[in-house]
Design a protein around this motif. Structure first.
Motif, short mmCIF file in Angstrom:
data_model
loop_
_atom_site.label_atom_id
_atom_site.label_comp_id
_atom_site.label_asym_id
_atom_site.label_seq_id
_atom_site.Cartn_x
_atom_site.Cartn_y
_atom_site.Cartn_z
N ARG A 82 -11.06 3.00 6.17
CA ARG A 82 -9.72 2.78 6.74
C ARG A 82 -9.48 1.29 6.87
O ARG A 82 -10.21 0.60 7.55
N ARG B 216 0.82 -1.20 0.00
CA ARG B 216 0.00 0.00 0.00
C ARG B 216 0.86 1.26 0.00
O ARG B 216 0.52 2.26 -0.60
N ARG B 217 1.96 1.23 0.74
CA ARG B 217 2.77 2.45 0.83
C ARG B 217 3.25 2.92 -0.53
O ARG B 217 3.35 4.11 -0.78
N PRO C 288 0.94 1.96 7.13
CA PRO C 288 0.16 1.45 6.01
C PRO C 288 0.39 2.21 4.73
O PRO C 288 0.72 3.35 4.78
N THR D 285 1.36 -4.53 3.90
CA THR D 285 1.30 -3.12 4.25
C THR D 285 2.62 -2.40 4.05
O THR D 285 2.71 -1.22 4.35
N SER E 73 -0.10 4.48 -2.96
CA SER E 73 -1.06 5.35 -2.28
C SER E 73 -0.62 6.79 -2.39
O SER E 73 0.54 7.09 -2.71
N ARG F 56 -9.10 3.55 1.77
CA ARG F 56 -9.37 3.07 0.42
C ARG F 56 -10.67 3.67 -0.09
O ARG F 56 -11.66 3.79 0.63
N TYR G 71 -5.83 4.59 -2.84
CA TYR G 71 -5.56 4.68 -1.40
C TYR G 71 -4.99 6.06 -1.07
O TYR G 71 -4.23 6.64 -1.87
N CYS H 220 -0.39 5.68 11.67
CA CYS H 220 -0.51 5.76 10.21
C CYS H 220 -1.73 4.96 9.76
O CYS H 220 -2.05 3.92 10.31
N HIS I 16 -4.32 3.81 6.16
CA HIS I 16 -4.60 3.79 4.73
C HIS I 16 -6.10 3.82 4.54
O HIS I 16 -6.81 2.95 5.07
N GLN J 63 -2.79 7.69 2.13
CA GLN J 63 -2.08 7.42 3.38
C GLN J 63 -2.15 8.66 4.26
O GLN J 63 -1.81 9.77 3.83
#
Length: 360
Positions: free
Chosen positions: A180, A121-122, A360, A343, A125, A329, A155, A325, A327, A157
């Motif tokens: 989230r 995800r990082r 995330p 993640t 996003s 969506r 996403y 932190c 994420h 962040q």
């Protein structure tokens, strides 16, 4: 709580204080226990229709009916840590972003749209550090288009719990139906105590992740794109503890990115049969000494909120939480491809264990 000169509790906040950090006391809800009052500290994200919404440090939102308030006041931003390296959220956000670079990125004002084929995800996003240059709805529409063109879910962040974090943006995303999915924490600590914790004996350091290192790395979909992400960063080091048997994956691995005064730890994993033997600490100590040689003095890592064993280990090494932190969506649309469930960072699940974690 705010107490007047006459000894009475007073509510000294108004809807004009939305966006500020507040401390409030309300009457306890019937049937919730013997406590008469409940206290809440966090950022006031809205005050509409007689209801206050307050986002706490961990990102959880508390709904408080206005008629239950008995006291309230604006309080300073989250207090500075009493030990460990001082750092602002924007500084750490930029450091963490440079340590896990996407394959493709594009600017939307001061937002960075990042993509890496769905690997973590990082790297896939939006990092919203500032003004996107558009009204929020238009910016989010642009974000959805950008990721849709790449066959990826959208996403964003965000972070909560420190000065300069994004509680208001989190609240706006939730109002628009964004969900989230993951919460983790970024922890910081002094680097030298990590280096002093173990000898680092038997740890092999390398500038590249070889096939053996990758064989121990548990993340799904480690292809060419993933390798580019894992190898990204200003000064990247990979650590391995060779296995006892020939041809077996390493007994333990780790990754460290040195960036100025900061060293970021990630991908610390230990073979199931070798856990609780001190190998994770050995790996981190060896990487910490190399980071010290390059001029770093502070360290950071990311750990998921339910990783109790890992959190205990990192506290023992001198780390403390800095911020949470998250994420978010975008609401589902037909035809989108699911992102990798990982993640972005792997750190020990318990002392000398391993498990997924990451901002995330």
């Amino acid at each position: 709580m705010e107490i007047s000169a006459k000894g009475r509790l007073e509510v000294r906040i108004t809807p004009a204080d939305v966006g500020k950090r507040v401390s409030v006391r309300r009457l306890g809800e019937p049937g919730t226990g013997s406590e008469k009052f409940t206290d809440t500290v966090g950022v006031l994200t809205s005050w509409d229709g007689g209801v206050l919404m307050i986002t706490r440090r961990d990102g959880e939102t508390v709904r408080i009916p206005e008629n239950t308030l008995v006291a309230g006041k604006v309080v300073p931003a989250a207090p500075a840590r009493r030990r460990g390296p001082a750092a602002t959220y924007p500084e750490l956000a930029h450091i963490a972003a440079r340590a896990w670079r996407p394959v493709e990125s594009e600017r939307l004002g001061e937002w960075e749209l990042r993509a890496a084929g769905g690997f973590t995800r990082r790297a896939n996003s939006v990092l919203p550090l500032g003004d996107p240059g558009l009204p929020l709805d238009a910016a989010l529409a642009a974000v959805r288009r950008w990721y849709g063109e790449r066959g990826l879910p959208a996403y964003v962040q965000t972070a909560t719990g420190a000065e300069g974090t994004q509680e208001l943006l989190c609240a706006e995303l939730e109002r628009r139906g964004w969900v989230r999915e993951v919460t983790a924490e970024l922890w910081t600590g002094a680097l030298a105590p990590v280096a002093d914790r173990a000898e680092g004996a038997g740890v092999v350091l390398s500038r590249t992740a070889d096939e053996a290192w990758l064989a121990r790395y548990r993340r799904k979909g480690v292809g060419e794109v993933a390798l580019r992400v894992v190898a990204s960063g200003p000064s990247v080091w990979f650590a391995s503890v060779p296995a006892a048997g020939e041809g077996e994956p390493p007994a333990a691995i780790g990754r460290c990115v040195v960036d100025g005064r900061w060293a970021g730890f990630a991908a610390v994993e230990v073979a199931p049969g070798r856990r609780r033997q001190g190998l994770a600490t050995e790996v981190m100590a060896a990487l910490a000494r190399r980071a010290l040689d390059e001029g770093a003095s502070a360290a950071w890592l990311q750990v998921e909120t339910d990783n109790e064993g890992g959190r205990a280990l990192y506290r023992a090494l001198g780390f403390l939480p800095h911020h949470a932190c998250h994420h978010y969506r975008a609401p589902e649309k037909p035809g989108g491809r699911e992102a990798d469930e990982e993640t972005g960072t792997d750190l020990p699940e318990g002392p000398e264990a391993s498990a997924r974690s990451g901002c995330p």
